[in-house]
Design a protein around this motif. Sequence first.
Motif, PDB file in Angstrom:
ATOM      1  N   UNK A  80       0.813  -1.212   0.000  1.00 38.24           N
ATOM      2  CA  UNK A  80       0.000   0.000   0.000  1.00 38.24           C
ATOM      3  C   UNK A  80       0.844   1.259   0.000  1.00 38.24           C
ATOM      4  N   UNK A  81       0.228   2.369  -0.368  1.00 40.96           N
ATOM      5  CA  UNK A  81       0.907   3.655  -0.402  1.00 40.96           C
ATOM      6  C   UNK A  81      -0.074   4.763  -0.046  1.00 40.96           C
ATOM      7  N   UNK A  82       0.464   5.897   0.411  1.00 37.36           N
ATOM      8  CA  UNK A  82      -0.358   7.071   0.709  1.00 37.36           C
ATOM      9  C   UNK A  82      -0.492   7.973  -0.525  1.00 37.36           C
ATOM     10  N   UNK A  83       0.231   7.606  -1.581  1.00 42.20           N
ATOM     11  CA  UNK A  83       0.310   8.467  -2.773  1.00 42.20           C
ATOM     12  C   UNK A  83      -0.741   8.089  -3.810  1.00 42.20           C
ATOM     13  N   UNK A 105      -5.431   2.462  -8.480  1.00 36.32           N
ATOM     14  CA  UNK A 105      -4.824   1.842  -7.298  1.00 36.32           C
ATOM     15  C   UNK A 105      -5.224   2.659  -6.068  1.00 36.32           C
ATOM     16  N   UNK A 106      -5.899   2.045  -5.094  1.00 36.76           N
ATOM     17  CA  UNK A 106      -6.363   2.805  -3.929  1.00 36.76           C
ATOM     18  C   UNK A 106      -5.215   3.210  -3.013  1.00 36.76           C
ATOM     19  N   UNK A 107      -5.432   4.264  -2.269  1.00 33.46           N
ATOM     20  CA  UNK A 107      -4.454   4.717  -1.282  1.00 33.46           C
ATOM     21  C   UNK A 107      -4.805   4.141   0.091  1.00 33.46           C
ATOM     22  N   UNK A 108      -3.876   4.265   1.014  1.00 37.55           N
ATOM     23  CA  UNK A 108      -4.135   3.842   2.398  1.00 37.55           C
ATOM     24  C   UNK A 108      -5.348   4.594   2.947  1.00 37.55           C
ATOM     25  N   UNK A 109      -5.406   5.885   2.656  1.00 35.93           N
ATOM     26  CA  UNK A 109      -6.507   6.696   3.166  1.00 35.93           C
ATOM     27  C   UNK A 109      -7.860   6.163   2.687  1.00 35.93           C
ATOM     28  N   UNK A 110      -7.931   5.770   1.425  1.00 34.97           N
ATOM     29  CA  UNK A 110      -9.188   5.253   0.873  1.00 34.97           C
ATOM     30  C   UNK A 110      -9.583   3.932   1.508  1.00 34.97           C
ATOM     31  N   UNK A 111      -8.615   3.059   1.716  1.00 39.63           N
ATOM     32  CA  UNK A 111      -8.919   1.755   2.315  1.00 39.63           C
ATOM     33  C   UNK A 111      -9.342   1.914   3.776  1.00 39.63           C
ATOM     34  N   UNK A 112      -8.704   2.835   4.496  1.00 35.17           N
ATOM     35  CA  UNK A 112      -9.073   3.054   5.892  1.00 35.17           C
ATOM     36  C   UNK A 112     -10.450   3.707   6.014  1.00 35.17           C
ATOM     37  N   UNK A 134       7.574   2.266  -0.683  1.00 40.48           N
ATOM     38  CA  UNK A 134       8.912   2.700  -1.062  1.00 40.48           C
ATOM     39  C   UNK A 134       9.869   2.905   0.087  1.00 40.48           C
ATOM     40  N   UNK A 135       9.605   2.264   1.238  1.00 42.86           N
ATOM     41  CA  UNK A 135      10.460   2.429   2.405  1.00 42.86           C
ATOM     42  C   UNK A 135      11.237   1.168   2.743  1.00 42.86           C
ATOM     43  N   UNK A 136      11.647   1.010   4.012  1.00 44.55           N
ATOM     44  CA  UNK A 136      12.409  -0.171   4.433  1.00 44.55           C
ATOM     45  C   UNK A 136      11.478  -1.354   4.672  1.00 44.55           C
ATOM     46  N   UNK A 195       3.615  17.119  -2.897  1.00 46.23           N
ATOM     47  CA  UNK A 195       4.136  17.788  -4.094  1.00 46.23           C
ATOM     48  C   UNK A 195       5.580  17.395  -4.390  1.00 46.23           C
ATOM     49  N   UNK A 196       6.305  16.924  -3.364  1.00 48.63           N
ATOM     50  CA  UNK A 196       7.715  16.556  -3.550  1.00 48.63           C
ATOM     51  C   UNK A 196       7.996  15.074  -3.339  1.00 48.63           C
ATOM     52  N   UNK A 197       6.978  14.299  -2.976  1.00 49.43           N
ATOM     53  CA  UNK A 197       7.217  12.920  -2.561  1.00 49.43           C
ATOM     54  C   UNK A 197       7.793  12.059  -3.688  1.00 49.43           C
ATOM     55  N   UNK A 198       7.390  12.300  -4.925  1.00 50.45           N
ATOM     56  CA  UNK A 198       7.887  11.486  -6.045  1.00 50.45           C
ATOM     57  C   UNK A 198       9.398  11.661  -6.218  1.00 50.45           C
ATOM     58  N   UNK A 199       9.891  12.893  -6.012  1.00 46.54           N
ATOM     59  CA  UNK A 199      11.330  13.134  -6.156  1.00 46.54           C
ATOM     60  C   UNK A 199      12.133  12.487  -5.035  1.00 46.54           C
ATOM     61  N   UNK A 200      11.501  12.241  -3.902  1.00 50.60           N
ATOM     62  CA  UNK A 200      12.229  11.718  -2.743  1.00 50.60           C
ATOM     63  C   UNK A 200      12.154  10.207  -2.571  1.00 50.60           C
TER      64      UNK A 200
END
Length: 463
Positions: free
Chosen positions: A261-264, A274-281, A297-299, A344-349
């Motif tokens: 899952x992702x928040x994006x 593709x649903x977001x975490x917010x939508x599923x919750x 995209x994390x550990x 707004x910057x999450x894709x670059x990071x």
Amino acid sequence: MSSWYRNLPSFQEIELTLSQLGITNVKLQRRQIKAWLEDLRIKYHQSSSESDLPDWMRSRQGILSEVKEKFSKRKPSQLSPVINATGIVLHTNLGRAPLGEKLLAQTIPSLFQYSDLELDFVTGERGQRTDRVESLLCNLSKAESAIVVNNNAAAVFLMMKAVCEGGEVLVSRGELVEIGGSFRIPDILREAGAKLIEVGTTNRTRLSDYQKNLSDRTIAVLKVHPSNYSIQGFTEEVSLSELVGWSKKVEIPTLYDWGSGTFYRFQQPVLQHVPTVQQEMATEVDIMCFSGDKLLGGPQAGIVLGKKTFLEKMRKHPLYRTVRLDKAALCILEQTLIAYGSMSNVVQNIPTLEFLERTKDEILEYVNDLYRTIDISPEWKLTIRETESMAGGGGIPEIKLPSMALCLNHNRLSATEIHQRLRSRKPAIIGVIRKDNVHLDLRTVMKSQFNSLRESLQLLVSV
């Protein structure tokens, strides 16, 4: 002959020989050296005459000379960076989600120095190591409560053990999945002490199937995302929101193993559904868990969100202490979640998101630039072809992302031989073999690796 075996030096003799060359990490190669000596014994056993052996195997001095050649330049086994040109974004063999360089840099000060991992600055007393991350998760998802553990398999098992032990759990037959490493939902339920009640059929499950199997022993409904396959054609399934609505009426919790899952909210056309975490919750599911190193995209981590009543049961269970997240993973997860605070910057990071959002035209520009700047010898042939990338990692298996690839072919070398040469580069280049060509899909090549890829390819195709 038995006399040949006397030529074999002991490990201690090899260690002394290498130490005289100034090599101090011999013990870190112990396993490789012993395996190599065993291979020599096998070669002796299989040889009928001395002429069957290479010259260096015919004397102890020759073998020690080979030791110097073979092991003096070798580093102890360690993870090495690779260039992922497979087009599979979350490639399990290649470590799944690569971590953002900026995010990693922000974790370094907390890792090489002491930190307030479990210290409350206000009270001066011991604090909870996961408080910061769990607060971020609740803020991003609007969940009542959150828990993090060391992977999603652990999250699922802890959820089943703490909430479902001793009761019956309703699961659709179409969701009795097995993922990598033989992780099977039926096995997890059994080990957790819960009884599996299969409902519906493999391809079609209706709400009435759950209703018919409800009993006074039913303790929960489990929905599982079929993360590494999809059933198409004559199919039917009960949506998460529909399942939650019914379970509330009969007063049993709905548990959801989402897997990835992702928040994006993706902008890529084929990913917009593709649903977001917010939508599923927002369905008000009681407990939901997913991985940290897939679409997020994390550990590596198992993230659990849901109702505080149920998550407190998980937190207080003895098993929770055995699956908690370590300091390094917590730091990286914290920075990953902070990145989601600025959409707004999450894709670059976060590289995973950047790879998934690359368009076909953007990738074509990268491929054309590579193609134009490489000089090839007459025996090589480079072509540009359309291809399809995948998210991978058991995330969204049914989705193919339009992409472009640089394809390598040689008059005498097979595609397997070309790929082997690519893997021997530093860093290794991993592509895909298709129809006697090696395809290099640049969707998954990091921008910082473009020059390394160019230089390695130039050395390969110029001879």
